[in-house]
Design an enzyme around this catalytic site. Structure first.
Site, short mmCIF file in Angstrom:
data_model
loop_
_atom_site.label_atom_id
_atom_site.label_comp_id
_atom_site.label_asym_id
_atom_site.label_seq_id
_atom_site.Cartn_x
_atom_site.Cartn_y
_atom_site.Cartn_z
CG HIS A 400 46.37 43.44 41.00
ND1 HIS A 400 46.33 43.36 39.61
CD2 HIS A 400 47.11 44.69 41.11
CE1 HIS A 400 46.80 44.06 39.03
NE2 HIS A 400 47.29 45.12 39.93
CD GLU A 453 47.22 51.13 45.99
OE1 GLU A 453 46.49 51.14 47.12
OE2 GLU A 453 47.28 51.80 45.09
C1 LIG Z 1 42.15 45.48 43.78
C2 LIG Z 1 40.47 44.97 43.80
C3 LIG Z 1 39.91 46.16 43.38
C4 LIG Z 1 40.72 43.76 42.77
O1 LIG Z 1 39.21 43.66 42.59
P1 LIG Z 1 38.49 42.52 41.60
O2 LIG Z 1 39.67 42.19 40.74
O3 LIG Z 1 37.25 43.14 40.94
O4 LIG Z 1 38.09 41.55 42.43
P2 LIG Z 1 36.61 41.19 43.32
O5 LIG Z 1 36.27 42.66 43.64
O6 LIG Z 1 36.02 40.82 42.10
O7 LIG Z 1 36.62 40.40 44.37
C5 LIG Z 1 36.88 38.95 44.15
C6 LIG Z 1 36.71 38.53 45.65
O8 LIG Z 1 37.62 38.40 46.42
C7 LIG Z 1 37.34 39.34 47.59
N1 LIG Z 1 38.24 40.15 47.65
C8 LIG Z 1 39.02 41.02 46.85
N2 LIG Z 1 39.77 41.69 47.33
C9 LIG Z 1 39.79 41.46 48.75
C10 LIG Z 1 40.49 42.40 49.81
N3 LIG Z 1 41.31 43.27 49.70
N4 LIG Z 1 39.99 41.84 50.88
C11 LIG Z 1 39.10 41.15 51.12
N5 LIG Z 1 38.34 40.47 50.23
C12 LIG Z 1 38.71 40.77 48.91
C13 LIG Z 1 36.20 40.03 47.04
O9 LIG Z 1 35.14 40.47 48.17
C14 LIG Z 1 35.49 38.78 46.37
O10 LIG Z 1 34.88 37.80 47.28
P3 LIG Z 1 33.34 37.38 46.92
O11 LIG Z 1 33.81 36.50 45.76
O12 LIG Z 1 32.82 36.83 48.19
O13 LIG Z 1 32.47 38.48 46.66
C15 LIG Z 1 40.24 44.48 45.09
O14 LIG Z 1 41.08 43.40 45.28
C16 LIG Z 1 40.30 45.35 46.19
O15 LIG Z 1 39.18 46.00 46.25
N6 LIG Z 1 41.39 45.35 47.01
C17 LIG Z 1 41.41 46.36 48.03
C18 LIG Z 1 41.68 47.72 47.71
C19 LIG Z 1 43.24 47.67 47.14
O16 LIG Z 1 44.20 47.20 47.55
N7 LIG Z 1 43.43 48.59 46.00
C20 LIG Z 1 44.80 48.80 45.50
C21 LIG Z 1 45.15 47.97 44.11
S1 LIG Z 1 46.75 48.14 43.41
#
Ligand SMILES: CC(C)(COP(=O)(O)OP(=O)(O)OC[C@H]1O[C@@H](n2cnc3c(N)ncnc32)[C@H](O)[C@@H]1OP(=O)(O)O)[C@@H](O)C(=O)NCCC(=O)NCCS
Length: 515
Positions: A400, A453
């Protein structure tokens, strides 16, 4: 680019290639070259290194001296070691630096070699139209992350602490202790209702769930639209229709009681619209709202045609209560921006639904469920998850932007799922633990936990809601949060009108003629 703004540099305005002369040449030759190229100076070079400059002004002085240009050398009248400028220097800086000097033409040098000439006049022309700065403007980070844009009493999210609240109460505690109508009343009125107030509120809402004859007549056409049925898109259109049919007036022109009535109507009718559109699309007649049932139970009833088991209704009610509000998210902000223009509440609700329909916001709780389907059974879990993370996949329903600890909504919904029981809840708990452990091992320091979710999908599935209604179900209760924000915005309004920094091609470019 500098600070995201495209800055014009000397290279953009210089004349290149430059007209040059040798110091050993006679003035007549240099003067003729100047004339034939239509320039006001020649740069005197040694190899490709500028060693002097000879200008029209020098030639005028020479003529006044009565000398013979066919025998006098350039070296005698040129200015030695002129000021130089680099091609990458911003025009504004170059002008500020060079305008104090005596010279009107400046050689442009890169790696000690002459590559052009720039005139002070050109620099001045560009410098005077180049925005020097945006006085009084602050630059916000992309996506406005971390920028406070309003004051609100509606609620907030504290990501580091894994906590969010509706007004002064913990949202999860409110969800555990009270019903949805209590929370709704609280979000609109600022205080929790007593029993009498609650009953009166429920009575007030009951007729507002109904759709008007005109809307009922048009819903079948909306439900048929498109090869794919996107319930949120159909809902967006239907809400617009409700607002038009009910003659919603600009928020600027009505008082709070009238705007509150619009808000109650929109929030009350949205579950009816979702259920009706879904049933119509699947070939069933829509059902009228059940007068005896409260919000969540009535919602399930209008979808399935059956009065739901109270535990099921309570589970959906709790899911919906957890999603009423969540800080200044994109759809809430959208609703407030539209309200700030004085537009009617229907416009703000429709805009908010539009914002929520984006996958980056409304998400898709069904994707987490699809993952459980893909894993298939408990024995596959560890290998499937490890393989997914090692292949760089995102595990749906985890991580998140704001919460760097357990998402409080996921914690509550996990309890709800476990209370309902069933194979899926047990399986989901195992998958959650495996994913959290695997991510902690393979992506240490990222603080990745289940988000709302993950268990939302599990709960809604267990309660018999079809997957395509997961996001609309989220939208239905979030509408209450939007409307609380709309009421707050309208009560103390100023149009939300930020600025942007222009970074396109420098204006004014000549407008080409049509050939
Ligand atoms: C929710 C979300 C978009 C938040 O993104 P964010 O705060 O921008 O986090 P980042 O994209 O910067 O990710 C940070 C690190 O954690 C990892 N990470 C984050 N969510 C992850 C996940 N669900 N699975 C695996 N790795 C994940 C990323 O790969 C990244 O790793 P890195 O440092 O090796 O590149 C992200 O966690 C995600 O894509 N989750 C899956 C989709 C989801 O559940 N969406 C519903 C949200 S309510």
């Amino acid at each position: 680019m500098a600070d995201g703004h495209k800055v014009r540099t000397v290279r953009d305005v210089m004349s290149s290639p430059p007209v040059t002369a040798l110091s050993s040449e006679v003035l007549a030759d240099a003067s003729n070259r100047m004339k034939s190229h239509g320039v006001g100076s020649v740069v005197v070079i040694d190899g490709d290194r500028p060693i002097g400059i000879l200008t029209e002004r020098d030639l005028v002085s020479f003529v006044a001296s009565g000398g013979d240009s066919s025998v006098t050398k350039v070296s005698e009248w040129m200015t030695e070691d002129p000021e130089l400028v680099g091609p990458g220097e911003p025009v504004v800086d170059a002008f500020a630096r060079l305008s104090q000097g005596r010279y009107r033409h400046i050689p442009v040098v890169e790696d000690d070699g002459l590559i052009g000439v720039v005139s002070i006049r050109d620099l001045m022309r560009i410098a005077s139209i180049e925005p020097m700065s945006y006085p009084g403007h602050m630059e916000a980070p992309k996506g406005l992350a971390g920028v406070i844009v309003a004051e609100t009493e509606v609620g907030d999210v504290r990501g580091q602490e894994g906590f969010y609240h509706y007004r002064q109460y913990s949202a999860t505690e409110l969800t555990e202790r009270r019903g949805l109508e209590d929370a709704w009343y609280f979000m609109f009125e600022g205080e929790l209702p007593d029993r009498i107030q609650l009953d009166a509120f429920i009575d007030e809402l009951r007729p507002l769930r109904q759709v008007s004859p005109l809307v009922a007549e048009l819903l079948p056409a909306l439900a048929r639209a498109g090869e794919r049925f996107v319930p949120l898109d159909a809902l967006r259109t239907a809400v617009s229709l409700v607002a038009a049919d009910a003659d919603f007036r600009p928020s600027l022109d009505i008082d709070r009681p009238a705007l509150r009535m619009n808000a109650l109507q929109v929030c009350s009718v949205i579950p009816t619209l979702i259920a009706a559109l879904w049933r119509l699309r699947h070939g069933h007649e829509p059902l009228a709202p059940h007068p005896e049932l409260r919000y969540a139970a009535n919602y399930l009833y209008m979808i399935t045609g059956e009065v739901p088991d109270p535990d099921i209704a309570r589970a959906i009610e709790q899911y919906q209560m957890t999603t009423i509000d969540h800080g200044f998210n994109a759809s809430t902000f959208t609703a407030r921006v539209i309200t700030s223009t004085g537009a009617d509440l229907g416009a703000a609700a429709v805009g908010a639904i539009g914002a929520l329909s984006g996958p980056l916001h409304g998400g898709a709780p069904s994707r987490a469920l699809d993952m459980l389907d893909a894993i298939g059974n408990p024995d596959n879990t560890a290998a499937w998850v490890r393989n997914a993370v090692e292949s760089g996949d995102r595990i749906m329903g985890f991580g998140h932007r704001v919460y760097k600890t357990e998402d409080p909504r996921s914690r509550l919904l996990r309890d709800v799922a476990q209370r309902l029981g069933g194979d899926m809840a047990e399986f989901a708990t195992l998958v959650e633990q495996t994913v959290v452990d695997t991510l902690a091992e393979l992506k240490p320091g990222r603080d990745l936990y289940a988000n709302v979710e993950f268990y939302a999908g599990v709960v809604m599935d267990r309660c018999g809601l079809p997957r395509e209604l997961f996001t609309p179900t989220f939208a239905s209760s979030r509408a209450i949060g939007w409307c609380a924000n709309i009421l707050e915005q309208a009560a103390d309004n100023r149009i939300i009108r930020p600025s942007a920094k222009y970074v396109g091609p420098p204006p004014p470019q000549p407008v080409p003629e049509l050939d």
